[in-house]
Enzyme design. Structure first.
Site, PDB file in Angstrom:
ATOM      1  N   ALA A 252       0.801  -1.239   0.000  1.00  0.00           N
ATOM      2  CA  ALA A 252       0.000   0.000   0.000  1.00  0.00           C
ATOM      3  C   ALA A 252       0.825   1.275   0.000  1.00  0.00           C
ATOM      4  O   ALA A 252       0.261   2.361   0.193  1.00  0.00           O
ATOM      5  CB  ALA A 252      -1.005   0.027   1.150  1.00  0.00           C
ATOM      6  N   ALA A 253       2.136   1.183  -0.237  1.00  0.00           N
ATOM      7  CA  ALA A 253       2.931   2.414  -0.321  1.00  0.00           C
ATOM      8  C   ALA A 253       2.391   3.296  -1.455  1.00  0.00           C
ATOM      9  O   ALA A 253       2.267   4.512  -1.317  1.00  0.00           O
ATOM     10  CB  ALA A 253       4.397   2.079  -0.553  1.00  0.00           C
ATOM     11  N   GLY A 254       2.052   2.652  -2.574  1.00  0.00           N
ATOM     12  CA  GLY A 254       1.513   3.408  -3.711  1.00  0.00           C
ATOM     13  C   GLY A 254       0.157   4.026  -3.382  1.00  0.00           C
ATOM     14  O   GLY A 254      -0.170   5.123  -3.849  1.00  0.00           O
ATOM     15  N   ASP A 255      -0.629   3.329  -2.577  1.00  0.00           N
ATOM     16  CA  ASP A 255      -1.938   3.875  -2.188  1.00  0.00           C
ATOM     17  C   ASP A 255      -1.758   5.094  -1.276  1.00  0.00           C
ATOM     18  O   ASP A 255      -2.479   6.087  -1.415  1.00  0.00           O
ATOM     19  CB  ASP A 255      -2.772   2.813  -1.461  1.00  0.00           C
TER      20      ASP A 255
HETATM   21  O1  RIB Z   1      -2.204  -1.877  -2.793  1.00  0.00           O
HETATM   22  C1  RIB Z   1      -2.281  -2.780  -1.741  1.00  0.00           C
HETATM   23  C2  RIB Z   1      -3.623  -3.448  -1.731  1.00  0.00           C
HETATM   24  O2  RIB Z   1      -3.740  -4.276  -2.875  1.00  0.00           O
HETATM   25  C3  RIB Z   1      -3.874  -4.370  -0.575  1.00  0.00           C
HETATM   26  O3  RIB Z   1      -4.423  -3.702   0.531  1.00  0.00           O
HETATM   27  C4  RIB Z   1      -4.769  -5.453  -1.162  1.00  0.00           C
HETATM   28  O4  RIB Z   1      -6.047  -5.483  -0.590  1.00  0.00           O
HETATM   29  C5  RIB Z   1      -4.804  -5.175  -2.647  1.00  0.00           C
HETATM   30  O5  RIB Z   1      -5.948  -4.527  -3.025  1.00  0.00           O
END
Ligand code: RIB
Length: 307
Positions: A252-255
């Site tokens: 989730a670094a990109g998120d």
């Molecule tokens: O970007 C990370 C996410 O990718 C995770 O939280 C997982 O659920 C997938 O959607």
């Protein structure tokens, strides 16, 4: 003014192993954790944790995991009025393995209710556009619904950011790039879009330029621990080196980057400033375990920027 996230929500089951296993190999892992995930929910949680009013539109199943996902979402101060329960599909689940050696991860997911986002969800989202400055989209939900909402958002003058993740097999039709403002691929996603993986800062800036030539207004190419390139479409381009941090878990670094990017753009930062702020958010996220749980506060992001 808010950020609106139209996207996926998953329950993440993450296993922390000494390293990533090889195909066919069984490894003993140290521990596991269950947490909030899904690229949409993670981006929304990241923006909200930075203090940005954030609306999340998504779908869970009407099941135990759905109750768990809703409970987890409730801990981030998000506007969840637009989260629906689906009778036909289960809540999205992601199975994650994180290797302690370098914090890298592998993920396989069952999208479930996320792939049932459709017209009713688009209508619920469209009803919130008057409050919205930036719309965040990803590829864990049906593309047609996202594009429908993107068209309405752009007609209302809202900036539309697409994170092309997971990497689209076979790339994206140029019409998709023309339908959004900013695209934010990582190396793998850039390779899926352009047919080549950027290895250097120059490659990444060139890739950003090429994505803009294909139709979007601006492009940001994320190279993880090697920095991030951007092209603003008006000749402004640049590269932000990675912040030196100790990597624990890259999930989730990109998120968290995209939640930070939307926050910075919504408050009026220029693209170069917004990319630097977003890079700080992504850098902090890799120093902690978890997906949404790894997102930084505004004070933490600003402290890293001052360092
Ligand atoms: O970007 C990370 C996410 O990718 C995770 O939280 C997982 O659920 C997938 O959607």
């Amino acid at each position: 003014m808010s950020i609106l996230v139209f996207g996926s929500v998953n329950v993440d089951i993450a296993v922390y192993a000494p390293r990533l296993p090889q195909p066919g190999e069984t490894l003993h892992a140290q521990r596991y954790a269950i947490g909030l995930g899904g690229k949409g929910a993670n981006q929304a949680a990241a923006a909200a944790r930075l203090g940005t009013p954030t609306i999340f539109i998504g779908r869970t199943g009407r099941d135990e995991m759905g109750a768990q996902a809703r409970g987890l979402l409730g801990g981030y101060g998000l506007d969840l009025a637009g989260v629906a329960e689906d009778d036909q599909a289960g809540t999205g689940i992601a199975q994650i393995i994180v290797g302690a050696a370098d914090g890298q991860n592998i993920i396989a997911l069952v999208a479930g209710a996320n792939m049932r986002l459709g017209r009713a969800d688009v209508e619920r989202a469209a009803a919130r556009l008057a409050d919205t400055r930036v719309l965040l989209l990803q590829l864990e939900t049906p593309l047609a619904a996202s594009l429908d909402l993107a068209a309405r958002a752009r007609a209302a003058g809202i900036t539309v950011i697409l994170d092309p993740a997971p990497a689209p097999e076979g790339g994206l039709d140029p019409a998709v790039l023309q339908a959004i403002d900013i695209i934010t691929p990582n190396e793998t996603e850039t390779a899926a879009l352009l047919g080549r993986r950027p290895a250097t800062a120059e490659d990444a800036v060139a890739a950003a330029r090429e994505l803009v030539a294909r139709g979007c207004r601006m492009a940001i190419v994320k190279l993880g621990g090697n920095g991030v390139a951007f092209y603003a479409g008006d000749g402004r381009e640049g590269f932000v080196p990675a912040f030196p941090v100790t990597v624990v878990d890259t999930v989730a670094a990109g998120d968290c980057f995209n939640g930070g990017l939307a926050t910075a753009l919504a408050r009026g930062d220029t693209l170069p400033d917004a990319v630097r702020f977003a890079a700080a958010c992504g850098a902090i996220a890799v120093t902690r375990p978890g997906a949404a749980a790894a997102a930084p506060t505004l004070a933490e992001a600003e402290a890293l920027l001052r360092r």
